[in-house]
Design a protein around this motif. Structure first.
Motif, mmCIF file in Angstrom:
data_model
loop_
_atom_site.group_PDB
_atom_site.id
_atom_site.type_symbol
_atom_site.label_atom_id
_atom_site.label_comp_id
_atom_site.label_asym_id
_atom_site.label_seq_id
_atom_site.Cartn_x
_atom_site.Cartn_y
_atom_site.Cartn_z
ATOM 1 N N TYR A 1 26.659 -22.366 -20.083
ATOM 2 C CA TYR A 1 26.442 -22.525 -18.650
ATOM 3 C C TYR A 1 26.565 -23.994 -18.242
ATOM 4 O O TYR A 1 25.917 -24.871 -18.828
ATOM 5 C CB TYR A 1 25.059 -22.005 -18.254
ATOM 6 C CG TYR A 1 24.867 -20.513 -18.450
ATOM 7 C CD1 TYR A 1 25.940 -19.635 -18.411
ATOM 8 C CD2 TYR A 1 23.599 -19.984 -18.675
ATOM 9 C CE1 TYR A 1 25.761 -18.273 -18.588
ATOM 10 C CE2 TYR A 1 23.400 -18.617 -18.843
ATOM 11 C CZ TYR A 1 24.481 -17.765 -18.805
ATOM 12 O OH TYR A 1 24.309 -16.414 -18.969
ATOM 13 N N ILE A 2 27.403 -24.251 -17.261
ATOM 14 C CA ILE A 2 27.708 -25.597 -16.777
ATOM 15 C C ILE A 2 27.484 -25.632 -15.274
ATOM 16 O O ILE A 2 27.851 -24.693 -14.567
ATOM 17 C CB ILE A 2 29.177 -25.972 -17.092
ATOM 18 C CG1 ILE A 2 29.444 -25.902 -18.600
ATOM 19 C CG2 ILE A 2 29.522 -27.353 -16.556
ATOM 20 C CD1 ILE A 2 30.919 -25.916 -18.953
ATOM 21 N N PHE A 3 26.891 -26.708 -14.779
ATOM 22 C CA PHE A 3 26.672 -26.833 -13.339
ATOM 23 C C PHE A 3 27.864 -27.474 -12.641
ATOM 24 O O PHE A 3 28.577 -26.829 -11.878
ATOM 25 C CB PHE A 3 25.396 -27.635 -13.064
ATOM 26 C CG PHE A 3 25.243 -28.070 -11.620
ATOM 27 C CD1 PHE A 3 25.425 -27.170 -10.584
ATOM 28 C CD2 PHE A 3 24.934 -29.385 -11.310
ATOM 29 C CE1 PHE A 3 25.301 -27.558 -9.257
ATOM 30 C CE2 PHE A 3 24.812 -29.786 -9.991
ATOM 31 C CZ PHE A 3 24.995 -28.880 -8.964
ATOM 32 N N ALA A 4 28.111 -28.742 -12.913
ATOM 33 C CA ALA A 4 29.149 -29.485 -12.185
ATOM 34 C C ALA A 4 30.512 -29.284 -12.825
ATOM 35 O O ALA A 4 30.637 -29.246 -14.054
ATOM 36 C CB ALA A 4 28.804 -30.970 -12.153
ATOM 37 N N PRO A 5 31.577 -29.169 -12.032
ATOM 38 C CA PRO A 5 32.932 -29.025 -12.583
ATOM 39 C C PRO A 5 33.327 -30.228 -13.424
ATOM 40 O O PRO A 5 32.934 -31.358 -13.141
ATOM 41 C CB PRO A 5 33.807 -28.927 -11.326
ATOM 42 C CG PRO A 5 32.897 -28.464 -10.246
ATOM 43 C CD PRO A 5 31.568 -29.085 -10.558
ATOM 44 N N TYR A 6 34.113 -29.968 -14.465
ATOM 45 C CA TYR A 6 34.679 -31.050 -15.256
ATOM 46 C C TYR A 6 35.856 -31.648 -14.486
ATOM 47 O O TYR A 6 36.662 -30.916 -13.899
ATOM 48 C CB TYR A 6 35.174 -30.535 -16.601
ATOM 49 C CG TYR A 6 34.093 -30.134 -17.570
ATOM 50 C CD1 TYR A 6 32.744 -30.352 -17.300
ATOM 51 C CD2 TYR A 6 34.418 -29.530 -18.779
ATOM 52 C CE1 TYR A 6 31.761 -29.981 -18.202
ATOM 53 C CE2 TYR A 6 33.449 -29.156 -19.697
ATOM 54 C CZ TYR A 6 32.114 -29.382 -19.395
ATOM 55 O OH TYR A 6 31.145 -29.018 -20.295
ATOM 56 N N GLU A 7 35.978 -32.973 -14.522
ATOM 57 C CA GLU A 7 37.084 -33.621 -13.819
ATOM 58 C C GLU A 7 38.376 -33.594 -14.624
ATOM 59 O O GLU A 7 39.464 -33.647 -14.045
ATOM 60 C CB GLU A 7 36.713 -35.061 -13.471
ATOM 61 C CG GLU A 7 35.614 -35.164 -12.425
ATOM 62 C CD GLU A 7 35.456 -36.578 -11.897
ATOM 63 O OE1 GLU A 7 36.441 -37.349 -11.948
ATOM 64 O OE2 GLU A 7 34.354 -36.913 -11.441
ATOM 65 N N HIS A 8 38.261 -33.530 -15.951
ATOM 66 C CA HIS A 8 39.453 -33.558 -16.800
ATOM 67 C C HIS A 8 39.235 -32.696 -18.039
ATOM 68 O O HIS A 8 38.117 -32.626 -18.563
ATOM 69 C CB HIS A 8 39.772 -34.983 -17.263
ATOM 70 C CG HIS A 8 39.800 -36.004 -16.174
ATOM 71 N ND1 HIS A 8 40.812 -36.075 -15.249
ATOM 72 C CD2 HIS A 8 38.935 -36.999 -15.858
ATOM 73 C CE1 HIS A 8 40.574 -37.065 -14.410
ATOM 74 N NE2 HIS A 8 39.441 -37.648 -14.755
ATOM 75 N N VAL A 9 40.301 -32.057 -18.519
ATOM 76 C CA VAL A 9 40.292 -31.457 -19.847
ATOM 77 C C VAL A 9 41.458 -31.994 -20.689
ATOM 78 O O VAL A 9 41.542 -31.734 -21.885
ATOM 79 C CB VAL A 9 40.333 -29.910 -19.802
ATOM 80 C CG1 VAL A 9 39.164 -29.368 -18.993
ATOM 81 C CG2 VAL A 9 41.656 -29.391 -19.262
ATOM 82 N N ASP A 10 42.369 -32.712 -20.079
ATOM 83 C CA ASP A 10 43.451 -33.436 -20.757
ATOM 84 C C ASP A 10 42.813 -34.409 -21.753
ATOM 85 O O ASP A 10 41.953 -35.210 -21.379
ATOM 86 C CB ASP A 10 44.259 -34.190 -19.694
ATOM 87 C CG ASP A 10 45.439 -34.976 -20.252
ATOM 88 O OD1 ASP A 10 45.331 -35.503 -21.369
ATOM 89 O OD2 ASP A 10 46.451 -35.094 -19.544
ATOM 90 N N LYS B 1 38.796 -25.299 -12.754
ATOM 91 C CA LYS B 1 37.825 -26.352 -12.477
ATOM 92 C C LYS B 1 36.498 -25.800 -11.996
ATOM 93 O O LYS B 1 35.432 -26.293 -12.399
ATOM 94 C CB LYS B 1 38.393 -27.334 -11.450
ATOM 95 C CG LYS B 1 37.433 -28.452 -11.059
ATOM 96 C CD LYS B 1 38.070 -29.406 -10.054
ATOM 97 C CE LYS B 1 37.085 -30.507 -9.665
ATOM 98 N NZ LYS B 1 37.685 -31.456 -8.699
ATOM 99 N N ASN B 2 36.516 -24.800 -11.134
ATOM 100 C CA ASN B 2 35.299 -24.306 -10.509
ATOM 101 C C ASN B 2 34.693 -23.088 -11.189
ATOM 102 O O ASN B 2 33.606 -22.655 -10.819
ATOM 103 C CB ASN B 2 35.580 -23.977 -9.037
ATOM 104 C CG ASN B 2 35.971 -25.205 -8.244
ATOM 105 O OD1 ASN B 2 35.299 -26.234 -8.303
ATOM 106 N ND2 ASN B 2 37.067 -25.124 -7.517
ATOM 107 N N LYS B 3 35.404 -22.532 -12.199
ATOM 108 C CA LYS B 3 34.883 -21.345 -12.872
ATOM 109 C C LYS B 3 34.734 -21.528 -14.379
ATOM 110 O O LYS B 3 33.883 -20.902 -14.996
ATOM 111 C CB LYS B 3 35.791 -20.142 -12.592
ATOM 112 C CG LYS B 3 35.812 -19.713 -11.127
ATOM 113 C CD LYS B 3 36.702 -18.492 -10.929
ATOM 114 C CE LYS B 3 36.714 -18.045 -9.469
ATOM 115 N NZ LYS B 3 37.592 -16.854 -9.267
ATOM 116 N N GLY B 4 35.592 -22.372 -14.992
ATOM 117 C CA GLY B 4 35.544 -22.565 -16.429
ATOM 118 C C GLY B 4 36.673 -21.854 -17.129
ATOM 119 O O GLY B 4 37.787 -21.757 -16.611
ATOM 120 N N ALA B 5 36.402 -21.291 -18.307
ATOM 121 C CA ALA B 5 37.454 -20.639 -19.087
ATOM 122 C C ALA B 5 36.825 -19.886 -20.246
ATOM 123 O O ALA B 5 35.683 -20.139 -20.642
ATOM 124 C CB ALA B 5 38.462 -21.664 -19.609
#
Length: 580
Positions: free
Chosen positions: A50-59, A247-251
């Motif tokens: 469970y994550i609250f804030a979106p990640y800015e990068h996955v690169d 970004k807003n949901k995850g994976a």
């Protein structure tokens, strides 16, 4: 040149102080062990994250926040070397081979490092990972107009001349290709052996490789520049279902069928769950309502969000058995503006009057923070208590501070403005500092800032007398703490103070930074950095406040829960599994 990293790390600390103190906390466990787990971790099942804030990068070349680095390096990204799963700092901070056959070979003065890539390591589509993939990954760092937000140490270390017009390296990355011949001389491939040539010694280069993802391999045919920001092309035990992180949901991460565990080590990745479901967007309160209730998917869930102080009273009994309390890698500190408080004796009085104990109590107490005695975290190589602050009690000493002000010959009360990121909790914490500062003879104006913060405190003409900041090392060495924060040369300009928020400038400090950066051994580097920190203390370039505590709760079906130095004290996905 280190602006974005510092802002991101410091913003992590700001989040710990924001509205609900969503990222703060403590717990019942006194270390990072598998809190309350008695079942042996086995492969299989689905772990929910469970994550609250979106990640800015996955690169990989753009990822630069501790929790993101640890999550991806344990699952989808591998590099030449890695930090192992261990709670022993000496073990956890010592790189071990990952995609390379060993931890690298340096020349006599550490200006050149070579690594040989293992046979049989593959991308998720089954193609071999090559030396050229590593070289291309490093090249992306130089495309500073496209690959933004990530670590850029390579720009100052790699042996490439500087363009006098821009102040940047004469190579501008693979998309434009200017200066490609210069880059090709600085990083070379000989079969499966890659060699990096630096313009100055880099004795802790393997630490930088293990701590960051800037040196990770990248397949040129998969590179879409900025469009690759949320694309994941795996070489680890998992791959993303689909190809893009939402970004807003995850994976959802699933098994990578082309990953060969014989090329890896369970000391780095056990890869236990069959799936890891990253769920982005729930508030911290919603997350902890589910974890405390421990029903449904939450039984198999972990989170990087810290227990909010308002929930402390609910973490008792069997619930507390699922909690973990560990020190974080982040130190919060105060920065006097030396342009406005140019009398060092006044700054010393300010430090003497600083009530760290009151600040901590207002912020949630010992489950949220522990007092700091240096800007360098105790887990970092090169840490030692700063002697300048050794005799200051955690509660401060207003009487002694007032005597120091009087001896300094300044007019009392001495007006100061304290600027900090606004939240209900931060307002209370700031008030605790104001109380003892004012009792010492200061006249404190509290200056909370709302939506904007770092762009304000970086302005050279700001009217703040003292500001709040937070910091964590890029890898476990003090070379990534005091030099980027207080070396005036890369920081101070007519337009910005960079990360040197107080406008501090010291030839003595900078000379010691040069000695550290030119050291051919870690021992020499550490000695110079410790002397440099002592100079900062004598000048009161900063005042240490506290080390954030990480207080986590996990579901009852989670097995092997641990946090480690290698995971930046966040949940370590290399070790965690679920009952199945």
């Amino acid at each position: 040149m280190f602006t974005h990293r510092k802002r991101l790390l410091a913003s992590t600390a700001v989040a710990a102080l924001a509205a609900s103190l969503a990222a703060c906390g403590g717990g019942s466990s006194d270390n990072g062990s598998s809190s309350g787990d008695s079942t042996e971790a086995k492969a299989g099942g689905t772990l929910n994250y469970y994550i609250f804030a979106p990640y800015e990068h996955v690169d990989p070349q753009r990822t630069y926040v501790g929790v993101e680095l640890t999550n991806f390096r344990r699952t989808v990204y591998r590099s030449l070397v890695a930090f192992p799963i261990s709670q022993d700092p000496d073990v956890a901070n010592t790189p071990v081979p990952d995609l390379a056959t060993d931890t690298g070979t340096a020349n006599a003065d550490s200006t050149q490092w070579s690594f040989t890539i293992k046979d049989g390591v593959k991308w998720e589509d089954g193609k071999a990972i090559t030396c050229e993939d590593f070289k291309y990954g490093a090249s992306r760092v130089f495309a500073t107009d496209v690959i933004t937000g990530g670590p850029n140490y390579l720009l100052t270390y790699l042996d490439i001349p500087t363009d006098p017009k821009t102040g940047l390296p004469a190579y501008d990355g693979p998309y434009k290709g200017d200066g490609q011949d210069l880059f090709d001389k600085a990083i070379t491939c000989d079969g499966n052996t890659i060699t990096y040539k630096f313009k100055k010694p880099w004795p802790d280069f393997p630490l930088a490789v293990a701590g960051l993802s800037m040196m990770d391999p990248y397949r040129e045919d998969k590179d879409q520049g900025n469009k690759s920001n949320y694309q994941i092309f795996s070489n680890g035990p998992y791959k993303i279902e689909g190809s893009m992180w939402n970004k807003n949901k995850g994976a959802l991460f699933v098994r990578n069928e082309n990953y060969d565990p014989s090329t890896d080590s369970t000391d780095i990745r056990k890869a236990l769950p069959d799936e890891i479901n990253f769920n982005v967007g729930q508030t911290t309160e919603t997350i902890y309502d589910q974890l405390i209730a421990d029903s449904g998917d939450a039984q198999y869930a972990i989170t990087s969000q810290r227990v909010p102080p308002a929930y402390y009273s609910q973490i008792t009994g069997a619930v507390a058995d699922r909690s973990t309390l560990v020190p974080s890698p982040y130190v919060d500190y105060l920065v006097p503006n030396v342009r406005r408080i140019d009398n060092v004796d006044v700054r010393k009085a300010l430090a003497m009057a600083t009530n760290k104990a009151g600040w901590i109590e207002a912020g949630g107490g010992e489950k949220a923070y522990t007092p700091a005695d240096s800007i360098v975290n105790p887990a970092v190589v090169g840490y030692q208590p700063n002697p300048a602050f050794a005799d200051i009690p955690d509660e401060g000493d207003p009487d002694a501070a007032k005597k120091m002000l009087e001896d300094a010959g300044v007019t009392l009360p001495y007006p100061i403005k304290f600027t900090y990121p606004q939240s209900d909790t931060m307002d209370k914490m700031a008030a605790a500092l104001k109380q003892t500062w004012d009792a010492a003879g200061f006249d404190t104006t509290l200056d909370p800032l709302g939506d904007t913060y770092y762009d304000v405190i970086q302005k050279p003409d700001k009217d703040s007398d003292i500001v709040w900041a937070g910091w964590g090392s890029d890898w476990p060495s003090a070379i990534t703490v005091t030099p980027p924060l207080f070396d005036s040369r890369p920081n101070l300009s007519a337009a910005s103070d960079g990360q040197d928020y107080g406008g501090y400038k010291s030839d003595a400090f900078n000379k010691l930074v040069d000695a550290a950066q030119g050291a051919a051994s870690l021992d020499e580097q550490t000695k110079a950095l410790q002397e440099a920190d002592a100079v900062l203390g004598e000048d009161v370039a900063y005042i240490p406040l506290e080390i954030s505590q990480f207080y986590f709760l996990h579901g009852s079906k989670v097995v092997g829960f641990t946090t480690t130095p290698a995971s930046s004290s966040y949940p370590d996905l290399g070790a965690i599994g679920v009952e199945n």
